[in-house]
Design an enzyme around this catalytic site. Structure first.
Site, PDB file in Angstrom:
ATOM      1  N   GLU A   1       0.826  -1.205   0.000  1.00 54.10           N
ATOM      2  CA  GLU A   1       0.000   0.000   0.000  1.00 54.10           C
ATOM      3  C   GLU A   1       0.862   1.257   0.000  1.00 54.10           C
ATOM      4  O   GLU A   1       1.912   1.282   0.632  1.00 54.10           O
ATOM      5  CB  GLU A   1      -0.799   0.102   1.297  1.00 54.10           C
ATOM      6  CG  GLU A   1      -1.578  -1.101   1.650  1.00 54.10           C
ATOM      7  CD  GLU A   1      -2.290  -0.918   2.994  1.00 54.10           C
ATOM      8  OE1 GLU A   1      -2.927  -1.872   3.404  1.00 54.10           O
ATOM      9  OE2 GLU A   1      -2.188   0.163   3.611  1.00 54.10           O
TER      10      GLU A   1
ATOM     11  N   CYS B   1      -2.061   1.814   8.564  1.00 54.21           N
ATOM     12  CA  CYS B   1      -1.124   0.882   7.929  1.00 54.21           C
ATOM     13  C   CYS B   1      -1.691  -0.519   7.770  1.00 54.21           C
ATOM     14  O   CYS B   1      -2.172  -1.112   8.728  1.00 54.21           O
ATOM     15  CB  CYS B   1       0.100   0.703   8.803  1.00 54.21           C
ATOM     16  SG  CYS B   1       0.880   2.196   9.223  1.00 54.21           S
TER      17      CYS B   1
END
Ligand code: SAH
Length: 353
Positions: free
Chosen positions: A101, A342
């Protein structure tokens, strides 16, 4: 260079080679030195996605390179855009099928990209989604660079700030990280100012000290989250390896060697680290270092069960810092509506498979 070998077929990962290394590599193949400069420019300034785009190199040479080298070009698998603040979260697929990501944030002072340094993480912080399934592997320099490159191409806008705060512990991937930092800030590449690059660590003391010696002008951010070994240990297993005292000494050393002030990150978790006593403990630690504190309301991760501190508590915590002349900002929660924390997007992607 062992680090630059790609997993598949052991081909050299050409986008992880520094300009000097690329010159040597092409020299061995009998190419003129200026070809390396041209190719480096295609890869790291024009952000070419393949050798085929490098039109000032001969077709034959491009085909030969495509055969011989691995060329990192991340594939976009998903983009989520926040309706609140325009933050975009990207899910990229690597050549081996793993996904990472990255986040794009638009601020008044410029565009910032948050990149991942590993697939997964082995640090085990209790509130963090990236670490739930452990570490899969570390990223190569080209895989870190290409997160910035792909986002530059997709948004059509220049990136001015890079933060290594996505998935993974950057200092657990030390050699690749430092090559990445040098290439990202190289005048022959995107030439992002070192002062606009931040590396965040959960506190690996030997690597923090090593980083201080690299001659880089980047900002180091330390994820503290607890002011005593006991408190920190409740949230971060790494606290059992390095004490708060050792961490503070490493921070001082980093400042002495680089002249760059450390940033401390402190995620507020209800009932765990948000009391007045915690705030006063933080004041005591921060004062001698004169560093900036980022207060982050913990982003609840379903699997973890931690709860965000109440806004009233967060403000009270910040007031204590202010009264003691400590610079503390409450981090705006960018992209809350798009799994901003996260590892959350990757996790959702995988469970949907
Ligand atoms: N491994 C590095 C960088 C990745 S995380 C580090 O530990 O610093 C970037 C920051 O987000 C760290 O401060 C981390 O502790 C914090 N973080 C991770 N998950 C979070 C969550 N769910 N809520 C709030 N902060 C979180």
């Amino acid at each position: 260079m062992a680090e630059a070998k790609n997993r598949e077929g052991g081909k050299t990962d050409i986008k992880s080679l520094t300009l000097e290394e690329l010159k040597k590599e092409l020299e061995i193949r009998g190419e003129k030195a200026f070809r390396a400069g041209q190719m480096y420019n295609w890869m790291h300034v024009k952000l070419a996605r393949s050798f085929a785009e490098m039109t000032n190199l001969s077709g034959e040479f491009r085909e030969e390179c495509a055969e011989r080298y691995a060329y990192t070009a991340l594939k976009t698998v998903r983009v989520q855009e926040s309706k609140i603040d325009g933050t975009k979260k990207y899910l990229f697929e690597l050549a081996d099928g793993n996904v990472v990501e990255s986040v794009w944030m638009k601020y008044k002072h410029g565009n910032s990209v948050c990149i991942s340094s590993q697939v997964g993480c082995r640090m085990g912080c209790r509130f963090c989604a990236s670490t739930l399934d452990g570490l899969v592997r570390s990223l190569s320099p080209s895989e870190m660079l290409d997160q910035v490159y792909a986002i530059t191409l997709l948004t059509g806008e220049r990136v001015s700030n890079v933060v290594v705060m996505g998935m993974g512990e950057p200092l657990d991937n030390y050699d690749n990280l430092t090559v990445f930092l040098r290439m990202l800030t190289d005048e022959n590449g995107l030439h992002i100012s070192q002062r606009n690059v931040t590396v965040s660590t959960c506190g690996l003391v030997p690597e923090m000290r090593r980083l201080a010696e690299e001659g880089l002008q980047i900002t180091l951010a330390l994820s503290l989250h607890g002011v005593t070994d006991e408190k920190r240990g409740k949230l971060m297993p790494v606290a059992k390896r390095y004490s708060v005292d050792e961490l503070m000494k490493a921070c001082r050393y980093y400042f002495e060697r680089t002249g760059r002030r450390i940033t401390l990150e402190y995620s507020l978790v209800s009932g765990v680290n948000d009391s007045e006593e915690d705030a006063l403990g933080l004041v005591r630690l921060v004062r001698p270092l004169g560093c900036h504190v980022n207060l982050i309301p913990v982003n609840p991760v379903a699997e973890r069960g931690f709860v965000q501190s109440e806004p009233r508590k967060i403000r009270a915590f910040q007031n204590i810092l202010e009264k003691n002349e400590i610079n503390g900002t409450i981090r705006r929660e960018m992209g809350r509506d798009i799994d901003g924390a996260c590892g959350q997007l990757r996790r959702r992607h995988r469970s949907a498979d």
